[in-house]
Design an enzyme around this catalytic site. Sequence first.
Site, mmCIF file in Angstrom:
data_model
loop_
_atom_site.group_PDB
_atom_site.id
_atom_site.type_symbol
_atom_site.label_atom_id
_atom_site.label_comp_id
_atom_site.label_asym_id
_atom_site.label_seq_id
_atom_site.Cartn_x
_atom_site.Cartn_y
_atom_site.Cartn_z
ATOM 1 N N GLU A 175 25.018 37.024 33.045
ATOM 2 C CA GLU A 175 26.123 36.642 33.928
ATOM 3 C C GLU A 175 26.927 37.850 34.420
ATOM 4 O O GLU A 175 26.359 38.875 34.787
ATOM 5 C CB GLU A 175 26.979 35.571 33.246
ATOM 6 C CG GLU A 175 26.152 34.308 32.957
ATOM 7 C CD GLU A 175 26.963 33.117 32.512
ATOM 8 O OE1 GLU A 175 27.965 32.779 33.152
ATOM 9 O OE2 GLU A 175 26.572 32.489 31.498
ATOM 10 N N ASP A 192 29.883 23.385 34.736
ATOM 11 C CA ASP A 192 29.507 24.536 33.926
ATOM 12 C C ASP A 192 30.587 24.731 32.856
ATOM 13 O O ASP A 192 31.621 24.054 32.865
ATOM 14 C CB ASP A 192 29.350 25.784 34.808
ATOM 15 C CG ASP A 192 28.357 26.786 34.231
ATOM 16 O OD1 ASP A 192 28.188 26.814 32.988
ATOM 17 O OD2 ASP A 192 27.760 27.558 34.999
#
Length: 627
Positions: free
Chosen positions: A514, A308
């Site tokens: 997020e 990521d």
Amino acid sequence: MASISVPLIGLLMMYVLAAMADVESMKYKDPKKPLNARVNDLLSRMTLEEKIGQMVQIERNVASADVMKNYYIGSILSGGGSVPAPRASAETWVNMVNELQKGCLSTRLGIPMIYGIDAVHGHNNVYKATIFPHNVGLGVTRDPDLVKRIGAATALEVRATGIPYAFAPCIAVCRDPRWGRCYESYSEDHKIVQAMTEIIPGLQGDIPPGSRKGVPFVAGSKKVAGCAKHYLGDGGTNKGINENNTMINKNELFSIHMPAYYNSIIKGVATIMVSYSSWNGVKMHANRELVTSYLKDTLHFRGFVISDWEGIDRITSPPHANYSYSVQAGVSAGIDMVMVPNNYKEFIDDLTFQVKNNIIPMSRIDDAVRRILRVKFVMGLFENPLADTSLVNELGSQEHRELAREAVRKSLVLLKNGKSADKPLLPLSKKAPKILVAGTHADNLGYQCGGWTIEWQGVSGNDLTSGTTILKAIQSTVDPTTQVVYSENPDAAFIKSNKFSYAIVVVGEPPYAETFGDSLNLTIPEPGPSTIKNVCGAVKCVVVVVSGRPVVIKPYLASMDALVAAWLPGSEGQGVVDALFGDYGFTGKLARTWFKTVDQLPMNVGDSHYDPLFPFGFGLTTKPTKN
């Protein structure tokens, strides 16, 4: 004219024959050769510098044709909101991607790069793209064919901008709605998430019969490489805190969070992204047991594993505290491509040093590069490295908007309909003399799209992209004689003095993505609760909740006549109105448990303390009205 000596002609002939033999021996350039022969041939020609370059993915804002050429960079990405220009056209995107690709093609071996982007609910970074409902809504449909069609439409829109790789789907199993990424998850139930992996053949194409399990597959220039994410356990963190620790035993990890990866691998998913989260204190980006021993060696996944964003930096706390250790831990764990995304020189220098000093073995580098090349060959990038503009009309096409509208209708859940069962409020009359539309989310396209839309965190307002707000859809659906009055937060006196037939109140969460979406209270922010109280206390009302997850609704439920969970429907607000007014029936069933209070969390179907406001699988239905 000077004569040419016989020895010179012989020498020239030798050079020509040698050049022809070299081309002949370049198996990697021959699409007729077997996949493994091409991979092995190219790998055998590569220097360490060229191999490490392939393992690097950089952000487009630090990329240039020269950087791609000089560092042999293997991949570029656009992070959330990273675009070539505000409101860039599809042609502008294509030209940018090709310009960067030309840098790669000018290298000694001409290995094309792969450009990736988050296309998590349609091609969500791009102006005028179709924005589909977020996964939390799609799970409600329990319709694998629908998500497959959405995958195919998304692939066309991504390819329309010259991009061949999408960081989708998210196959997290969100076990706690306090998690800021819960809307990226189809369900708390792994079986629904497994069924929804049908989006992968939508994105990539149907894997041919008899294909080897685990080998990546992408069916040509109208499909994209997909990315199952985030491996593993991202939806099970403590209190739903993003990037936190998932504290469960191996049996629970494998029975809840792993199953959708089996389906994804069987369907030929090209890449898998590692999660920021930890499992029992071990960072997934450093977990060799799960990334190499299980994913690669046991499940025989043959695509590549990608980190990521700055994922290896975050192996240490604070991030980047001991970068050389992070590089060693991440690459040794089995990460093949590292989303750096900015400090690529530091990564290249550290990894090169570690290979030259036998800290990381050459075999680990070769495994990584072999996997990256395999995906690039399978995608046809060596034959067709440059994009064209033949698909630009697919971006935001009417056909895709109709598909999104269908998805919106099917993802709605009717939670309440009438204060008593024999007096339903829905479907609403289109011919009512005067109706009120209220709430912060009634006329806000950005709010109804949510996070990961144009910008990483999403935006507010109606000028971000093309679409239809719920208010506009109401105005175009009711009878021309019906007066629609819009007031975002009206007071009770205004409502009582206006003699409305009924009210539609649209409230919910502002956009987030997020960690910014992590919430321990899950309340609808003001003025949402005040609007519900004022309006529903004075006139018959249906409340439409626009949110990325179940939110606190119990205190207001008694005052409402009807309640609809619309999740984050995206750009096609008409789909919400289609069901409110009975052009289509409500069919959706909760794919998440709706709690009474946050003190109950985490609470999932099957738990011993299960006592929901609305249980998993709940959803009232209505029949379409005959016009």
